[in-house]
Design an enzyme around this catalytic site. Structure first.
Site, short mmCIF file in Angstrom:
data_model
loop_
_atom_site.label_atom_id
_atom_site.label_comp_id
_atom_site.label_asym_id
_atom_site.label_seq_id
_atom_site.Cartn_x
_atom_site.Cartn_y
_atom_site.Cartn_z
N HIS A 118 0.17 0.45 5.16
CA HIS A 118 0.62 1.84 5.07
C HIS A 118 -0.29 2.76 5.89
CE1 HIS A 118 3.24 0.44 1.90
NE2 HIS A 118 3.71 1.66 1.68
N HIS A 177 -5.00 -0.98 -2.91
CA HIS A 177 -5.97 -1.17 -1.84
C HIS A 177 -7.36 -0.70 -2.28
CE1 HIS A 177 -3.47 -2.53 1.43
NE2 HIS A 177 -2.62 -1.53 1.24
#
Length: 358
Positions: A118, A177
């Site tokens: 992303h 993440h």
């Protein structure tokens, strides 16, 4: 390994801090995570920019596809864990007292975590958009225009970094993440975008060139996977971990697996090549209507509306190989729609209207 465990444990502390103290911003952070979704490149950013500037739109797809391909290779090389499963399996916490990280419907990504796809996709595409916008103002020569260019430069790069930081924080907040993974993703994306500033050949690439590029990307990725599998290294090691530690099995989506992203990107690149080298594109986007603002506005509106309909197309997931084939076709149809089908239909509509008026 000890240094990496220390990096991960510090990252967990940051995630806990975000989830505890930024709860009020949960909706905004989830929204920013969607903003950074690489799929938005094909359904939102590309339709807008291609009709405004075909050079920028073409570059955007190439940057997105090559950037995501590098992201896949890096993920396979780096073997990055994701926070939501790492805290469940690490042995560094005493007495089995692993931290509790809250999960969300968009947490359970199944691929490896480093670098963040992303963050990488968001930074490379927004870098292309900002540099494209600034290329218009850099041509201004008079003194007042130079001042305006500097103000525009400061404003656009401020927006760029605000968006990247927001996307990074959102990905850390949902525990998909670690902080170092999103930081690595941002700078890797910028490097990929910067590399394409010096590759003008993509603007004149033939359909054969698009097909050769697709074939190379697919064979390299598949060959890399098979060679390491022969060496008893499973590059899909992260999928079982995601299925095991995801709080809700319904949050596991085959669309987040490594090969799903590869197939989606190859389809988009093929669709772009097919569209740009089609007669419909030459007739409409290279014809006399292409210079009209009304033509471009109609193309943008029609493209965005049509692409939203693709979201209602559900691809069956019970057979993995069928899913990949249909995903490739759906992804190829999106840029083909933007580049050729919609502009050609708008061109015919405008020509019919002009004949009636005459």
């Amino acid at each position: 390994s000890i240094k990496m465990d220390l990096l991960h444990s510090n990252g967990v502390l940051i995630i806990q801090h975000l989830q505890r103290d930024y709860r009020a911003y949960q909706d905004f952070l989830n929204f920013m995570s969607h903003v950074g979704d690489p799929r938005n490149i094909f359904s939102i950013y590309f339709p807008l920019w291609f009709q405004l500037n075909q050079v920028v739109g073409t570059k955007m797809i190439w940057v997105a596809v090559i950037g995501d391909w590098f992201n896949l290779i890096f993920k396979w090389i780096l073997f990055g864990h994701r926070p939501y499963w790492w805290v469940q399996e690490t042995m560094i916490y005493p007495n089995q007292s692993s931290p509790c990280l809250e999960q969300f419907p968009i947490t359970c990504e199944t691929g490896p975590g480093s670098p963040s796809g992303h963050a990488m996709g968001s930074s490379c595409v927004w870098y292309v958009m900002v540099t494209a916008a600034l290329s218009y103002t850099v041509r201004w020569k008079d003194k007042s225009a130079v001042t305006l260019h500097r103000l525009t430069w400061s404003f656009l790069w401020s927006v760029f970094w605000i968006i990247q930081i927001s996307v990074c924080i959102s990905r850390v907040f949902i525990a998909t993440h670690f902080p170092h993974q999103v930081i690595l993703g941002v700078f890797a994306g910028i490097l990929v975008a910067q590399a394409f500033e010096h590759t003008p050949a993509i603007q004149t690439a033939s359909l054969r060139m698009y097909m050769k590029t697709n074939l190379f990307l697919f064979i390299f990725a598949l060959g890399f996977y098979l060679v390491l599998k022969l060496l008893d290294i499973d590059l899909l090691w992260s999928v079982p971990k995601a299925k095991k530690w995801c709080a809700n099995p319904d949050w596991i989506n085959i669309d987040t697996t490594p090969f799903a992203g590869l197939v989606r990107n190859l389809g988009a690149l093929f669709g772009l090549g097919l569209g740009i080298n089609s007669e419909m594109f030459i007739t409409s986007c290279k014809g006399k209507n292409s210079c009209k603002i009304s033509f471009r506005i109609l193309c943008i509106a029609a493209s965005l509306a049509t692409l939203q309909l693709y979201n209602f197309i559900t691809i069956p997931t019970y057979t993995e190989y069928l899913f990949y084939v249909l995903s490739f076709c759906k992804s190829a149809a999106m840029p083909l729609t933007v580049v050729a089908l919609v502009p050609y239909c708008v061109h015919l509509l405008m020509r019919t209207t002009e004949k009636k008026l005459n």
